[in-house]
Every structure is written in C-alpha cells, then in structure tokens.
Design an enzyme around this catalytic site. Sequence first.
Site, PDB file in Angstrom:
ATOM      1  N   ASP A  43      47.567 -55.006 -50.391  1.00 33.14           N
ATOM      2  CA  ASP A  43      48.544 -55.996 -50.049  1.00 33.14           C
ATOM      3  C   ASP A  43      48.077 -57.194 -51.296  1.00 33.14           C
ATOM      4  O   ASP A  43      47.257 -57.614 -51.562  1.00 33.14           O
ATOM      5  CB  ASP A  43      48.379 -57.104 -48.776  1.00 33.14           C
ATOM      6  CG  ASP A  43      49.085 -58.365 -48.840  1.00 33.14           C
ATOM      7  OD1 ASP A  43      50.330 -58.064 -48.409  1.00 33.14           O
ATOM      8  OD2 ASP A  43      48.595 -59.136 -49.432  1.00 33.14           O
ATOM      9  N   TYR A  48      49.226 -63.755 -56.870  1.00 28.18           N
ATOM     10  CA  TYR A  48      47.874 -63.676 -57.022  1.00 28.18           C
ATOM     11  C   TYR A  48      47.493 -63.244 -58.536  1.00 28.18           C
ATOM     12  O   TYR A  48      46.130 -63.229 -58.766  1.00 28.18           O
ATOM     13  CB  TYR A  48      47.545 -62.447 -56.115  1.00 28.18           C
ATOM     14  CG  TYR A  48      47.797 -62.640 -54.630  1.00 28.18           C
ATOM     15  CD1 TYR A  48      48.353 -63.792 -54.023  1.00 28.18           C
ATOM     16  CD2 TYR A  48      47.804 -61.542 -53.690  1.00 28.18           C
ATOM     17  CE1 TYR A  48      48.502 -64.002 -52.818  1.00 28.18           C
ATOM     18  CE2 TYR A  48      48.089 -61.527 -52.231  1.00 28.18           C
ATOM     19  CZ  TYR A  48      48.491 -62.824 -51.772  1.00 28.18           C
ATOM     20  OH  TYR A  48      48.713 -62.866 -50.514  1.00 28.18           O
ATOM     21  N   LYS A  73      54.781 -59.554 -53.206  1.00 29.98           N
ATOM     22  CA  LYS A  73      55.603 -60.646 -52.622  1.00 29.98           C
ATOM     23  C   LYS A  73      56.106 -61.295 -53.825  1.00 29.98           C
ATOM     24  O   LYS A  73      55.669 -61.604 -54.931  1.00 29.98           O
ATOM     25  CB  LYS A  73      54.933 -61.531 -51.927  1.00 29.98           C
ATOM     26  CG  LYS A  73      53.835 -60.718 -50.871  1.00 29.98           C
ATOM     27  CD  LYS A  73      53.190 -61.716 -49.873  1.00 29.98           C
ATOM     28  CE  LYS A  73      51.919 -60.898 -49.312  1.00 29.98           C
ATOM     29  NZ  LYS A  73      50.874 -60.942 -50.137  1.00 29.98           N
ATOM     30  N   HIS A 106      57.591 -64.402 -50.251  1.00 30.69           N
ATOM     31  CA  HIS A 106      56.262 -64.780 -49.966  1.00 30.69           C
ATOM     32  C   HIS A 106      56.345 -66.097 -49.038  1.00 30.69           C
ATOM     33  O   HIS A 106      55.291 -66.044 -48.249  1.00 30.69           O
ATOM     34  CB  HIS A 106      55.544 -65.205 -50.955  1.00 30.69           C
ATOM     35  CG  HIS A 106      54.299 -65.093 -51.221  1.00 30.69           C
ATOM     36  ND1 HIS A 106      53.391 -64.832 -52.139  1.00 30.69           N
ATOM     37  CD2 HIS A 106      53.186 -65.580 -50.149  1.00 30.69           C
ATOM     38  CE1 HIS A 106      52.048 -64.904 -51.786  1.00 30.69           C
ATOM     39  NE2 HIS A 106      51.913 -65.247 -50.652  1.00 30.69           N
ATOM     40  N   SER A 136      57.735 -63.315 -45.311  1.00 28.00           N
ATOM     41  CA  SER A 136      56.383 -63.904 -44.794  1.00 28.00           C
ATOM     42  C   SER A 136      56.449 -65.323 -44.656  1.00 28.00           C
ATOM     43  O   SER A 136      57.249 -65.907 -45.407  1.00 28.00           O
ATOM     44  CB  SER A 136      55.571 -63.383 -45.982  1.00 28.00           C
ATOM     45  OG  SER A 136      54.207 -63.916 -45.871  1.00 28.00           O
ATOM     46  N   SER A 185      45.127 -63.462 -43.223  1.00 26.45           N
ATOM     47  CA  SER A 185      43.842 -64.327 -42.931  1.00 26.45           C
ATOM     48  C   SER A 185      43.292 -63.681 -41.605  1.00 26.45           C
ATOM     49  O   SER A 185      43.036 -64.855 -40.613  1.00 26.45           O
ATOM     50  CB  SER A 185      44.041 -65.612 -43.175  1.00 26.45           C
ATOM     51  OG  SER A 185      44.605 -66.115 -44.306  1.00 26.45           O
ATOM     52  N   PRO A 186      43.371 -62.583 -41.250  1.00 22.56           N
ATOM     53  CA  PRO A 186      43.272 -62.063 -39.895  1.00 22.56           C
ATOM     54  C   PRO A 186      41.664 -62.448 -39.171  1.00 22.56           C
ATOM     55  O   PRO A 186      41.804 -62.558 -38.184  1.00 22.56           O
ATOM     56  CB  PRO A 186      43.313 -60.784 -39.954  1.00 22.56           C
ATOM     57  CG  PRO A 186      42.883 -60.339 -41.448  1.00 22.56           C
ATOM     58  CD  PRO A 186      43.609 -61.407 -42.130  1.00 22.56           C
ATOM     59  N   LYS A 227      40.622 -59.169 -46.362  1.00 24.34           N
ATOM     60  CA  LYS A 227      40.125 -59.334 -47.867  1.00 24.34           C
ATOM     61  C   LYS A 227      38.609 -59.329 -47.923  1.00 24.34           C
ATOM     62  O   LYS A 227      37.961 -59.999 -47.208  1.00 24.34           O
ATOM     63  CB  LYS A 227      40.740 -60.330 -48.503  1.00 24.34           C
ATOM     64  CG  LYS A 227      40.229 -60.411 -50.023  1.00 24.34           C
ATOM     65  CD  LYS A 227      39.037 -61.780 -50.341  1.00 24.34           C
ATOM     66  CE  LYS A 227      38.150 -61.613 -51.357  1.00 24.34           C
ATOM     67  NZ  LYS A 227      37.226 -62.330 -51.192  1.00 24.34           N
ATOM     68  N   ARG A 233      31.389 -54.396 -46.375  1.00 23.54           N
ATOM     69  CA  ARG A 233      32.258 -55.133 -45.406  1.00 23.54           C
ATOM     70  C   ARG A 233      33.700 -54.445 -45.737  1.00 23.54           C
ATOM     71  O   ARG A 233      34.676 -54.408 -44.526  1.00 23.54           O
ATOM     72  CB  ARG A 233      32.677 -56.596 -45.805  1.00 23.54           C
ATOM     73  CG  ARG A 233      31.615 -57.441 -45.603  1.00 23.54           C
ATOM     74  CD  ARG A 233      31.668 -59.026 -45.646  1.00 23.54           C
ATOM     75  NE  ARG A 233      30.758 -59.725 -45.322  1.00 23.54           N
ATOM     76  CZ  ARG A 233      30.614 -60.887 -45.576  1.00 23.54           C
ATOM     77  NH1 ARG A 233      31.616 -61.643 -46.297  1.00 23.54           N
ATOM     78  NH2 ARG A 233      29.747 -61.790 -44.870  1.00 23.54           N
ATOM     79  N   ASN A 237      35.140 -53.403 -41.938  1.00 27.64           N
ATOM     80  CA  ASN A 237      36.410 -53.889 -41.557  1.00 27.64           C
ATOM     81  C   ASN A 237      37.300 -52.901 -41.297  1.00 27.64           C
ATOM     82  O   ASN A 237      38.449 -53.169 -40.412  1.00 27.64           O
ATOM     83  CB  ASN A 237      36.961 -54.878 -42.823  1.00 27.64           C
ATOM     84  CG  ASN A 237      36.313 -56.078 -42.901  1.00 27.64           C
ATOM     85  OD1 ASN A 237      35.565 -56.683 -42.065  1.00 27.64           O
ATOM     86  ND2 ASN A 237      36.636 -56.775 -43.894  1.00 27.64           N
TER      87      ASN A 237
END
Length: 265
Positions: A43, A48, A73, A106, A136, A185-186, A227, A233, A237
């Site tokens: 993503d 960004y 986006k 976005h 989004s 931001s899960p 992220k 990690r 994840n």
Amino acid sequence: MAETVESHGARIPLIGLGTWDLRGKSCARTVEEALRLGYRHIDTAAMYRNEEDVGEGLRASGIKRDEVFITTKVWSSDLRARDFERSARDSVKNLKLDSVDLLLIHWPNSSVPLKETVGALCKMKRDGVARHVGVSNFNPALIEEAVKLSTEPLVNNQIELHPYFDQTKTIAASRKAGMTVTAYSPIARGRVKGDAVLARIGKVHGKTEAQVCLRYFVQQDIIVIPKTSRPERLKENAAIFDFALTPAEMKEIAALASPHGNIVS
Ligand SMILES: NC(=O)c1ccc[n+]([C@@H]2O[C@H](COP(=O)([O-])OP(=O)(O)OC[C@H]3O[C@@H](n4cnc5c(N)ncnc54)[C@H](OP(=O)(O)O)[C@@H]3O)[C@@H](O)[C@H]2O)c1
C-alpha cells in the site's frame, strides 16, 4: 499468505504492507524483504512520496509483477479532474509500472464536486492506469453518493480501523455497496502492544497482541496493512493464518471499540 478477498474481479490479499513514513533506501529494502517473506500486497500513495522506492523494492525482489497487488492513492488536493489524472499517471510512472492494481481517492474534499472526482477515477480505470478503483476515508453517506456517480465498480474502502475504533456502520455500508474493506492503522500505530485483553488471548494461542489484533480483522475478511520497517515484525505481522479466534474471543475484542476511538481520521 495467499488468502484473498474478492470484489468485482479484484482479488486482494488480506495482508499487505503499509508504507506511510517509509522513504528512500530503507523503504525499498523493507518492500523487498516483505515480498521475499511472502507479502503480495503493498500500500502506497502519492502523498507518501515513496512510490519510486516502492517500485525499486518490487523490482529488487524479483517477484513477478502480476503476483503482487499494488495500491496507490490520489491526495485530497488533487481531486479536480485534470489534477487527479496527472497525479494517477505520475504515480504509475514513479512506480515504473504499466498500471496499478487499485487506485483510491485518498481523502474526500468537499470543495470539489464528488461527481468530477469519481468521473476522473473511472476514467483512470477505462484508460488502463488502474485495474480497479475505490475510495478511502468515505463515510456511509459519501459511499452511497460515490456508488451512484460511478460508472465502474468501486471495489474497496480503506478506512481507519483498529480494536479501539468502532467502524461498524462504515463497514456495513461498504459491504452493502459491494466493496471490500481495508483497515489502515490496524494495530493503532503500535498501541495494541501491551493491551491486557489482546495479550491474554494471545497467550492462549502463542501469539502477540499485534497478531491477535490482525487476526481479528482478517477473520472477518477485512484486509489489514500494518506498517513496519523491522524485519522481525514483518514476519510477526504476517503469521496470522495458522490460528483462529473463538467466537467468544472475537466478541471480547469487539468490546474494546468505542465511537470516538479514532487516532488518525
Ligand atoms: N488511507 C489513509 O488515509 C491512511 C491513513 C493512515 C495510514 N494508511 C496506510 O495504512 C498503513 C498502516 O497504518 P499506520 O502506519 O498508520 O499504523 P499501523 O500499521 O497501525 O502501526 C505502525 C506502527 O506500529 C509499529 N509496529 C508495527 N508492527 C508492530 C508489532 N508487531 N508490534 C508492535 N508495534 C508494531 C510500527 O513501528 P516499527 O516500524 O518500528 O515496527 C509503527 O510505529 C500506513 O502505513 C499506510 O500505508 C492509510
């Protein structure tokens, strides 16, 4: 890690790598490493300013283009038709790709008619810049409006979603409109670490708080894009498809959410 959800022919991997805040060589290295570990969904966004680095990581991984799902986006300052088209085409150029798999608006911008933006979004699909399109940060009212205005199927709504934020209504509205849901931001920007409920459930399954949290969403067919730039990690994840939460555990996690638990949107 091949688990996917589908909408209108778009097959979207349930786990993806979020890249906000990653830039330069470290971004390219992280994307490459994620793909080596089995991630098949990345993503990014024009905002960004890392699309070149994401593209570099993709090429360095050696994974075939058609095996990876790439989302980008268009930012809210570029929602006039001409700006939108320029931004989307620049994204594809920066990534050094022929097209992206998913192009999203976005963030909504009430000073630009939604009809104009959705028109430009659909044109990007017709022109082959994006294989699929979506939105989004759209609430139920905006979802309904966008669907009415769209000539192409909208396949995804990417929203802030973690155990502390109740997004039940937006999830239901997205699904009613035929869209898949992506949780951004899960892991609540790392705040799930140390959560007593998630830690206790994790202990039962031999999993961390982040893994329990991410499992909670994918078990509902919700896509997650955590992220991290740390290799250990990245592995952690993604290791969420070898266990299942019980209905009672799912209920307990659901009870952590509140209507004002948002931290980003
Ligand atoms: N559509 C939108 O408007 C929108 C808005 C925000 C974000 N997004 C997308 O969603 C992605 C994810 O959201 P996010 O970056 O805001 O937040 P996030 O993925 O919930 O959390 C990232 C933070 O958690 C830490 N972390 C990662 N894995 C961890 C683990 N296993 N245990 C403990 N901490 C961990 C990371 O630190 P380390 O890097 O040090 O591991 C980082 O500080 C973004 O990167 C972006 O692609 C979209």
